[in-house]
Design an enzyme around this catalytic site. Structure first.
Site, short mmCIF file in Angstrom:
data_model
loop_
_atom_site.label_atom_id
_atom_site.label_comp_id
_atom_site.label_asym_id
_atom_site.label_seq_id
_atom_site.Cartn_x
_atom_site.Cartn_y
_atom_site.Cartn_z
CD GLN C 48 0.39 -0.65 3.25
OE1 GLN C 48 1.10 -1.42 2.64
NE2 GLN C 48 0.28 -0.71 4.55
N GLY C 49 2.13 1.13 0.38
CA GLY C 49 3.02 2.27 0.28
C GLY C 49 3.36 2.92 1.59
CB SER C 88 -7.90 1.00 8.23
OG SER C 88 -8.57 0.29 7.23
NE ARG C 89 -2.51 -1.04 14.74
CZ ARG C 89 -1.23 -0.76 14.92
NH1 ARG C 89 -0.34 -1.09 14.01
NH2 ARG C 89 -0.83 -0.13 16.02
N GLY C 289 -7.88 5.89 7.89
CA GLY C 289 -7.46 4.72 7.12
C GLY C 289 -8.39 4.45 5.96
CD GLU C 292 -9.26 -3.02 7.18
OE1 GLU C 292 -9.56 -4.21 7.26
OE2 GLU C 292 -9.13 -2.28 8.18
#
Ligand code: FES
Ligand code: FES
Lengths: 455, 160, 333
Positions: C48-49, C88-89, C289, C292
Site C-alpha cells: 500500500q506504500g 486500517s491502522r 485509514g 479497507e
C-alpha cells in the site's frame, strides 16, 4: 480521481509542503526492475524445504502416526510431529489476553478441519519433501463433522473444539457480544412497518499474488533470522517465542516488503514450525505455501450470517434495529472472536437509531479457520445493512438515497455503543454521489450537513 | 538425482549450470542463477508472475523445464534497463503509479513488452488481451492498462 | 429474455485502527551527519506504500523535502514495536508515532541552529527546502546540512526523537455494550450501474461512482491506487469470489486462479473516484485509514442494482448467475 476541496474547507488547512503531494513511491523503481527483495528471494546454501502432511478429513481422531517410511525417503532430514513442538497448543490473541489457547501447531490426537497440519517433513528438495510427505501414514477414526452454523449451535451437535467446550466463543458477556440501547421492542411496537431479513456470505480468500511463507536461517549463535511476509512483525515474533518456548531475544524477524496481504498474513502459522525445523536441523529452512494451500488452507474471510430486523416509520425514520450476526470461525479462533465483536461496535451502521439490540456470535465449525480480511468484521455487515436499507426504502415508497439522508448520523448523535458521533461525513459523501451519478435528491437533503447544528 | 547441463543466454550474458533434471526454468533462474525478478505466484501456470521472454515469445517459466531451454535467448525484467536507463515500460509503470505491492509487476512488464514488440501501437483491447494471463490483486488492472498504453504513446515512432 | 439495466446505491462508514484500541506503534527518527533523516519502524508495507507515506509525514514534520528521508522498517533487531499492518491502522498509528518522533528531532535541530545563528529556537522556521530561517529575516539562515554537521561534530547533540502512539484499550461493558471501538471513521457512498442478462444470469457492472471521505489524502496518487484497487475488489467480492461456492457444503473449493474467480483486465467497470477530506482530530495531518473501507460499498450497491434491474433480491454473496437464475425462476412461479 478527483479531490473535492470545497467540502469541509472550513475545517481544513491546505498549507502543507510534502503532505498532499503526489510524490513518486520510493519502492516503485525496485518493483519495475525486479530488484525489490521479497522474503522468498533470499536463498541460503543448504536450505531445507518444509512440506506439511495435512488431514484428509473434516473431523477425526488420530489413532496413530507412522513416519518411518517418510524418514527413510532419500533427502529427508527431519520429520516433525506434535511432540516436537514445545508449546503446541496456542492461540495468537493470547498476547492481548484473548484466550483460551485452542489450536495446535501440529495436530495432536485429533484433526478438526480438512487440511489441518499433522506432520511436517523437512528435506533437501521440495520434491523429496513432497514425496516423503505422501509416505507418512496416519490412521484416522473419522468423527461426525458440523459445517452449518445453525446446526453447530443446536444442542447435541458434535463439539468442534474441546478447548471451548461448546461451538461458540464465550465472551465475558456470554455467548455473544451484546449492545443494548433504548428499547428495541417498544421501537418495533411503535413502527409503521417491521422488516426482518437474513443475509449470508461465503468464505473469501485474500488471494495475494505472493503466497504466505518464510525463510529461516540459523545465525550460528543460537539466534534465528526469519525472513517473513507477516503483516505484524512483533506479533509473530512474540507468538513464536511462546510456541517454541524460546526467549524472544533469540529471534530476529525481517520483513516489511510483502506481495499483498489484505489481512491474510496476520496469522502466525508458517514461522514457528519453520524456525523449529531450523533449530532441530541446524539448517536454513523455507516454508512457502503452494497456491493450493493459499487458496484452501490459509484462513479465508469468514462466512457470515446477518439477521436484521428493523422498525421503520412511513416518514422514513428507522425507530428500531435488531441485528444478530454469526461469524463462522471454522475450527479455531485465530482472530475471529475479535472480528465478531467488531461487528457489535459497527451496527447499526452509520445511522442514528434510537432503539438498538445487537448480538454477535463467533461460531465454530469443522472448516478451515477463518481470520482477518480487509474490512474485518464489517464488510459483510455492510452488505447486509445496505441491502436492508434499500429494501426498507422501497417498502415505504421512498427514494433509497433520500431514505439514507433521513437516518444518517451527524456530529453529536449518540451511537448505540454510547459514543457521541464525531467527524461524520456520510451526508457529504451521499451529496457528492448524488451529484456525480445524477441521482435526483430533494434540495433539503442537498442542504444538509454532518456538523452538529447543520441544517 | 541426475544433474543435467543447461546453457542459455540470459539478458545478454551466457549462463551455464548443472541442475537437477526436472527443475523448472523459474526455479533455475531464481535459485541457481540468482535472477529473482521472475516471481513464483502459483507454480502452476495460472498467475503470470513468472513470465519471461524466450526467443521473443512470452513464456511461463514455472511451466518450462530448464533443460528444454538450451541455446535459448531469455529476457527477464531485471535485464530490461540498459546502462541504468529504464525501459519505456518500466518508466511508464513508475510514472503512472501502476505498482502497489509490485509482486505482479515483473510478469506484467514481460507480457507488455512482448505485446509492444509485436504491436508497437496497441489498442486498449490489445493491451487487455496481452495482460489477461497475469493476475494482479492490488491495482484493479486499470492503472496497469494505462501504463502500457502510456509506454506505447511514449514511443517516438507512434507520434501521430 | 433481455439485458436489463439497473442501478443501486450504498453508503458506509469504517473505523480506523484496531477495534477497541490498545494497539501501540513506535517510531524513531534521527539525522545523519549531513542532515538526512532516518525513520526506524517495525511496521510492514504490504504494497500500500507505507514506507513512502511515513517518509512524507516525517519530511513534513521536520520541514525537509521527502527525498531527504529514508525509512528503515520491519527488522525486529532495529525497529521499535508496531502492532502490525491491519485494521486500517498503519498510516494512522505509525504516522502519529512518526510525527511525535520527528517533532522531537526537529526541536533539537532548531536548538542547534539557534546556537549557530545566535537567536532563539522559537524564532526559527524551516523553508521545506532544507534550510532553517529566522522568522521575518529570511536572509539569516543556515542549511540543515550545516546544522547536522554542527550537531554531530561540534556541539555533541543527537538530532533524534522518539515517538509512540497508543489509543488506550476500551473494554466493552458486558450488558449494554458501551465501548469505544474507534476514534475516527472514514466514509463512502457508491452508485453502481449494472446490466443483467435475465437469460444467463450474468451481471456486468457498467459503472461505479465512488465517493470516499478519508480525512486527508496524504499522497493523492497513492490514495487513488488504494481506492481504485479496493473498488475492483469490492465488485469482485460481490459477483465472483468464494473458496466454498456451495457453502456450507465444503466441496468445489477452488485451488488456483482458474477456479477462484476474479474480474480480469477485460471485465472492468468504468470507475470514478471522488475524494472528500474532513481531517480527523487525531489522525496524522488529519488522515484516516482508507485501505479497507474502499472495498465495502460496492457489494451492496451492486446487489441493489441487480434488484433494480431484474426485481430479485440476492441476499447471499457472491451474486452468481446461478443464484440470479434460481431467483428469477422462483419469482416467475
Ligand atoms: S508462477 Fe508461473 S504462472 Fe504463476
Ligand atoms: S501490484 Fe500487487 S499484485 Fe499487482
Amino acid at each position: 480521481m478527483e479531490l473535492r476541496k470545497s467540502y469541509f474547507a472550513d475545517v481544513r488547512k491546505d498549507d502543507l509542503h510534502e503532505i498532499g503531494q503526489p510524490r513518486p513511491r520510493s519502492d516503485s523503481p525496485g518493483h519495475v526492475t525486479g530488484r525489490t527483495a521479497y522474503f522468498a528471494d533470499r536463498n541460503f546454501p543448504g536450505m531445507l524445504h518444509l512440506k506439511m502432511v495435512r488431514s484428509p478429513h473434516h473431523h477425526a481422531r488420530i489413532r496413530s502416526i507412522d513416519t518411518s517410511e517418510a524418514e527413510k525417503h532419500p533427502g529427508v532430514i527431519k520429520v516433525l510431529t506434535a511432540k516436537d513442538v514445545p508449546h503446541n497448543v496456542y492461540t495468537i490473541l493470547i498476547l492481548i489476553q484473548v484466550g483460551p489457547e485452542d489450536e495446535t501447531v501440529l495436530a495432536d490426537g485429533k484433526v478438526r478441519w480438512k487440511g489441518e497440519a499433522v506432520v511436517a517433513v523437512l528435506a533437501e528438495t521440495e520434491r523429496a519433501a513432497q514425496e516423503a510427505a505422501a509416505k507418512v501414514k496416519v490412521d484416522y477414526e473419522v468423527l461426525p463433522a458440523v459445517f452449518d452454523m445453525e446446526e453447530a449451535l443446536k444442542p447435541g451437535a458434535p463439539i468442534v473444539n474441546e478447548y471451548h467446550g461448546q461451538n461458540y466463543y464465550l465472551y465475558d458477556s456470554g455467548a455473544c457480544r451484546k449492545v443494548r440501547f433504548g428499547d428495541v421492542e417498544a421501537g418495533f411496537a411503535q413502527a409503521d412497518h417491521v422488516l426482518e431479513q437474513s443475509y449470508q456470505s461465503s468464505p473469501i480468500e485474500h488471494a495475494p499474488t505472493e503466497t504466505t511463507g518464510c525463510v529461516v536461517a540459523p545465525e550460528g549463535n543460537d539466534r534465528f533470522t526469519c525472513h517473513t511476509n507477516t503483516q505484524a512483525m512483533f506479533f509473530t515474533l512474540d507468538n513464536t517465542s511462546i510456541i517454541l518456548q524460546m526467549p524472544g531475544s533469540k529471534l530476529h524477524f525481517v520483513g516489511g516488503t510483502v506481495g499483498g496481504g489484505f489481512g491474510g498474513k496476520v496469522d502466525v502459522i508458517v514461522e514457528p514450525i519453520a524456525i523449529l525445523g531450523a533449530k532441530l536441523t541446524g539448517r536454513p529452512v523455507c516454508f512457502i505455501y503452494s497456491r493450493e494451500e493459499e487458496m484452501q488452507i490459509s484462513s479465508p474471510r469468514a462466512a457470515e450470517k446477518v439477521v436484521i430486523k428493523d422498525g421503520v416509520m412511513k416518514d422514513g425514520r428507522i425507530v428500531a434495529r435488531k441485528v444478530t450476526g454469526y461469524t463462522d470461525a471454522g475450527a479455531y479462533s485465530r482472530h475471529s472472536p475479535y472480528g465478531a465483536q467488531k461487528g457489535a461496535g459497527h451496527y447499526p451502521g452509520p445511522y442514528t437509531v434510537p432503539n438498538v439490540w445487537i448480538d454477535t456470535y463467533c461460531v465454530y465449525t469443522n472448516r478451515t479457520p477463518s481470520s482477518a480480511m480487509r474490512g474485518f468484521g464489517v464488510t459483510i455487515g455492510d452488505f447486509a445493512l445496505e441491502v436492508q436499507m434499500d429494501k426498507l426504502a422501497r417498502l415505504i415508497g421512498m427514494d433509497p438515497l433520500e431514505f439514507r439522508f433521513i437516518n444518517a448520523y451527524r456530529d453529536g448523535d449518540m451511537k448505540a455503543h454510547r459514543q457521541p458521533t464525531e467527524g461524520a461525513a456520510l451526508i457529504e459523501c451521499m451529496q457528492e454521489a448524488a451529484r456525480v451519478a445524477n441521482w435526483p435528491v430533494a434540495e433539503k437533503y442537498m442542504a444538509m450537513s454532518s456538523y452538529k447544528n447543520g441544517a | 538425482m541426475a544433474k543435467v547441463p543447461v546453457q542459455f543466454t540470459l539478458n545478454g550474458s551466457e549462463k551455464a549450470e548443472f541442475i537437477d533434471s526436472g527443475t523448472t526454468l523459474l526455479n533455475a533462474l531464481r535459485d541457481k542463477i540468482g535472477d529473482t525478478s521472475p516471481k513464483g505466484g502459483c507454480h502452476q501456470g495460472t498467475c503470470g508472475a513468472c513470465s519471461v521472454i524466450i526467443d521473443g515469445e512470452l513464456r511461463l517459466s514455472c511451466l518450462m523445464l530448464a533443460e528444454t531451454c538450451n541455446g535459448a535467448t531469455i529476457t527477464t525484467t531485471s535485464g530490461l534497463a540498459v546502462g541504468g536507463v529504464l525501459h519505456p515500460l518500466q518508466r511508464a509503470f513508475l510514472d503512472t503509479f501502476a505498482t502497489q505491492c509490485g509482486f505482479c509487476t515483473p510478469g506484467m512488464i514481460m507480457a507488455a513488452k512482448v505485446l509492444l514488440d509485436h504491436t508497437p501501437n496497441p489498442s486498449r483491447e490489445d493491451v487487455v488481451e496481452a495482460l489477461s494471463g497475469n493476475i494482479c490483486r492490488c491495482t484493479g488492472y486499470e492503472p496497469i492498462i494505462r501504463a502500457v498504453l502510456a509506454a506505447a504513446r511514449a514511443n517516438p515512432q507512434n507520434a501521430a | 429474455m433481455a439485458i436489463r439495466r439497473g442501478r443501486g446505491v450504498a453508503a458506509i462508514n469504517y473505523p480506523t485502527g484496531m477495534n477497541l484500541g490498545g494497539d501501540p506503534t513506535q517510531a524513531l527518527v534521527h539525522s545523519t551527519p549531513t542532515g538526512n533523516f532516518m525513520v526506524t519502524l517495525s511496521s510492514v508495507d504490504l504494497g500500500q506504500g507505507m514506507k513512502q507515506i511515513m517518509a512524507q509525514i516525517c519530511a513534513e514534520t521536520i520541514g525537509v523535502p521527502t527525498d531527504r528521508v529514508v525509512v528503515d522498517t520491519a527488522d525486529t533487531d532495529t525497529g521499535p514495536h508496531c502492532m502490525g499492518t491491519f485494521a486500517s491502522r498503519g498510516t494512522h498509528r505509525a504516522g502519529n508515532a512518526v510525527i511525535q518522533a520527528a517533532r522531537e528531532a526537529r526541536q533539537v535541530m532548531l536548538e542547534v541552529a539557534a546556537e549557530e545563528l545566535e537567536v532563539n529556537a522559537s524564532d526559527l522556521e524551516t523553508d521545506g527546502q532544507g534550510n532553517i530561517l529566522v522568522k521575518g529575516a529570511p536572509q539569516k539562515s543556515i542549511s540543515i546540512f550545516d546544522v547536522a554537521l554542527s550537531a554531530h561534530f561540534k556541539r555533541g547533540r543527537s538530532i533524534s526523537g522518539r515517538g509512540m502512539f497508543l489509543i488506550p484499550r476500551s473494554y466493552p461493558e458486558k450488558e449494554t455494550g458501551a465501548m469505544k471501538p474507534s476514534t475516527c471513521y472514514a466514509h463512502a457512498c457508491t452508485v453502481a450501474e449494472v446490466e443483467v442478462d435475465d437469460e444467463t444470469g450474468e451481471v456486468t457492472v457498467l459503472t461505479v461512482k465512488n465517493v470516499f471521505e478519508i480525512g486527508r489524502a496524504l499522497n493523492p496518487k497513492m490514495v487513488e491506487q488504494q481506492l481504485v484497487g479496493g473498488s475492483w475488489m469490492g465488485i469482485s467480492h460481490a459477483l465472483y469470489e468464494t473458496t466454498e461456492p456451495y457453502y456450507p457444503n465444503r466441496d468445489h473449493g477452488g485451488t488456483d486462479f482458474n477456479q477462484y474467480l476474479m474480474p480480469g483486465p477485460g471485465d472492468l467497470a468504468e470507475t470514478e473516484i471522488i475524494v472528500l477530506e474532513r481531517p480527523s482530530a487525531d489522525g496524522p495531518y488529519g488522515a484516516k485509514g482508507p485501505g479497507e473501507m474502499c472495498a465495502n460499498p460496492q457489494m451492496p450497491a451492486v446487489a441493489n442494482a441487480v434488484f433494480d434491474a431484474v426485481g430479485v433480491r440476492i441476499d447471499t454473496l457472491p451474486i452468481t448467475p446461478e443464484r440470479i437464475l434460481r431467483a428469477l425462476k422462483a419469482q416467475a412461479n
